[in-house]
Design an enzyme around this catalytic site. Structure first.
Site, PDB file in Angstrom:
ATOM      1  N   HIS A 271       0.655  -1.085  -0.187  1.00  0.00           N
ATOM      2  CA  HIS A 271       0.066  -0.127   0.074  1.00  0.00           C
ATOM      3  C   HIS A 271       0.956   1.432  -0.017  1.00  0.00           C
ATOM      4  CE1 HIS A 271      -3.302  -2.480   1.447  1.00  0.00           C
ATOM      5  NE2 HIS A 271      -2.697  -2.988   2.244  1.00  0.00           N
TER       6      HIS A 271
HETATM    7  C1  BDR Z   1      -2.224   0.665   5.800  1.00  0.00           C
HETATM    8  O1  BDR Z   1      -2.548   0.049   6.998  1.00  0.00           O
HETATM    9  C2  BDR Z   1      -1.032  -0.295   7.446  1.00  0.00           C
HETATM   10  O2  BDR Z   1      -1.119  -1.554   8.202  1.00  0.00           O
HETATM   11  C3  BDR Z   1       0.045  -0.382   6.338  1.00  0.00           C
HETATM   12  O3  BDR Z   1       1.003  -0.064   6.538  1.00  0.00           O
HETATM   13  C4  BDR Z   1      -0.752   0.577   5.426  1.00  0.00           C
HETATM   14  O4  BDR Z   1      -0.183   2.049   5.707  1.00  0.00           O
HETATM   15  C5  BDR Z   1      -2.971  -0.219   4.784  1.00  0.00           C
HETATM   16  O5  BDR Z   1      -4.466  -0.104   5.215  1.00  0.00           O
END
Ligand code: BDR
Ligand code: CA
Length: 346
Positions: A271
Site C-alpha cells: 500500500h
Molecule cells: C495501511 O495500514 C497499514 O497496516 C499499512 O502499513 C498501510 O499503511 C493499509 O491499510
C-alpha cells in the site's frame, strides 16, 4: 478455512458512478529538481518498502521520517525507522517520534499482520543515529519553516501527527505543497467493511486533515490492492543481490505467509509504496477527483472515507472536490519500480 480460493468470487466494484480519470494535481519530482519529502510513517512492512523507494529514487529528497503509533507501538516504529534508514544507507535522515495513539478513542494496532515489532521477524542492526529529541510535530514544523520551497508530506500511517501539526501550527499549512496519503477507500475497508486501517486508527485526525484545504492525493485500497507482489516478485527482490533487497524480500515473504495462513492469499499489497511512487513517477498511478469526507461518528461507518465523485450529486449538495484519489496502477510496472529501487540501494 481458506477464503478467496474456493467457490464463486465476488468482484466488488468501488462505485456505481466512477469518477473519470483526470490529470494528477500532485507535484512530481525530477532528478534535476527532486521533491523535498517528509514521510510520516508507522513502519510497518509496506512502510519499509516505501521508505526504501523514497531513498532510491533520484526524483525525491527525503528530508525526514517521522513516526506514529499504528501498525505497532510507536517506540517500535521509531526504532524500525532508524534501523531501516541505516540499512538503506541513509542513517543521516532525521527521525523523530510522534503520537503513540489517536487524538481520541481506543488505540488500534495491526500487529496481527506486521508482527509485534512492526517488521515481521526481521532483525536489523541498530543504527548509530537516535531520534531527534524535539519530536515529530516540532521537526516537521521546523523543516516546513526552514525549507525554501514548499515540502511534500507522505503520511503512510494514521494521520495523528499531521492533525496535531495543523492544530499547533495552522500557519504552516501553506508550506505543505501536497499530502500524498495512503489511507481510506472509495469502496470496501480492510479493518471494517467501512474503514481502512490508517483512517480507522484515528478518524478525528483524518477528518481534520481532509478538511484542511491542503492539496491531497488519497491512495486508498481501491488502488493499493492493485499494487501487489507475490512470491516471484519477492524472488526478484532477492535477486537484486543487495542487502536492502534481501531485507525487502524478508518483509514481503512475511506478509505473504500471513495472507497465505489467513485466507489462502498469494499476493500482498504494498500500500504505502504507492503514495511515494506517485511523487517520483508521473504516470504510474491514475487518479480521479473526489470530495472526500471522513466519518468520525461512532456508528458502523466510523473511519470510512465517504468519497463523492459524481458531479451532479456534488452540485446538488454543494460539495467541491478536495482530493485526487488513486483509481488504478499498472501492477507489473509497480513491481519493476520496486525491484529497480532495491537494486540501487546498498
Ligand atoms: C495501511 O495500514 C497499514 O497496516 C499499512 O502499513 C498501510 O499503511 C493499509 O491499510
Ligand atoms: Ca503504514
Amino acid at each position: 478455512m481458506s477464503l478467496g480460493t474456493e467457490g464463486p468470487q465476488v468482484v466488488a466494484s468501488p462505485t456505481f458512478f466512477p469518477a473519470p480519470a483526470v490529470p494528477r494535481s500532485a507535484p512530481v519530482g525530477t532528478a534535476a529538481r527532486p521533491l523535498p519529502l517528509i514521510i510520516d510513517s508507522d513502519p510497518g512492512l509496506d512502510d519499509a518498502l516505501a521508505i526504501g523507494l523514497a531513498i532510491a529514487r533520484p526524483e525525491l529528497e527525503l528530508l525526514a521520517v517521522t513516526t506514529v503509533g499504528g501498525n505497532a507501538d510507536v517506540r517500535h516504529c521509531t526504532e524500525n525507522a532508524l534501523r531501516l534508514l541505516h540499512a538503506f544507507g541513509r542513517a543521516d535522515v532525521p527521525v523523530a517520534e510522534g503520537a503513540e495513539g489517536p487524538l481520541t478513542g481506543a488505540v488500534v494496532r495491526a500487529t496481527a499482520i506486521h508482527g509485534e515489532g512492526g517488521i515481521g521477524r526481521s532483525v536489523l542492526p541498530p543504527s548509530p543515529a537516535s531520534p531527534r529529541p524535539e519530536g515529530a510535530v516540532a521537526l516537521i514544523a521546523r523543516i516546513l519553516r526552514e525549507t525554501t520551497e514548499p515540502v511534500v508530506i507522505a503520511p503512510i500511517g494514521p494521520l495523528t501527527n499531521i492533525a496535531l501539526l495543523l492544530r499547533l501550527h495552522p500557519g504552516l499549512a501553506e508550506r505543505i505543497a501536497h499530502l500524498s496519503i495512503m489511507g481510506g477507500s472509495i469502496g470496501e475497508g480492510n479493518v471494517t467493511i467501512s474503514a481502512e486501517f490508517n483512517i480507522y486508527a484515528d478518524p478525528e485526525a483524518a477528518d481534520i486533515v481532509f478538511r484542511s484545504g491542503i492539496p491531497i492525493t488519497m491512495m486508498g485500497l481501491d488502488v493499493t490492492h492493485q499494487a501487489t507482489l507475490d512470491a516471484a516478485a519477492a524472488a526478484r527482490l532477492r535477486a537484486t543481490g543487495t542487502a536492502s533487497g534481501a531485507i525487502a524480500t524478508e518483509l514481503v515473504e512475511f506478509a505473504l505467509d500471513r495472507v497465505g495462513q489467513w485466507y489462502g492469499g498469494t499476493t500482498t499489497a504494498i500500500h504505502d509504496a504507492v503514495a511515494v511512487a506517485h511523487l517520483a513517477i508521473d504516470d504510474l498511478v491514475g487518479v480521479a477527483r473526489y470530495n472526500v469526507r471522513v466519518d468520525a461518528t461512532d456508528g458502523l461507518g466510523r473511519g470510512r472515507t465517504v468519497c463523492e465523485g459524481l458531479a451532479r450529486r456534488m452540485q446538488r449538495h454543494g460539495l467541491e472536490p478536495n482530493a485526487d484519489v488513486g483509481i488504478r496502477v499498472e501492477r507489473e510496472r509497480f513491481e519493476d519500480v520496486l525491484v529497480d529501487a532495491f537494486g540501487r540501494l546498498p
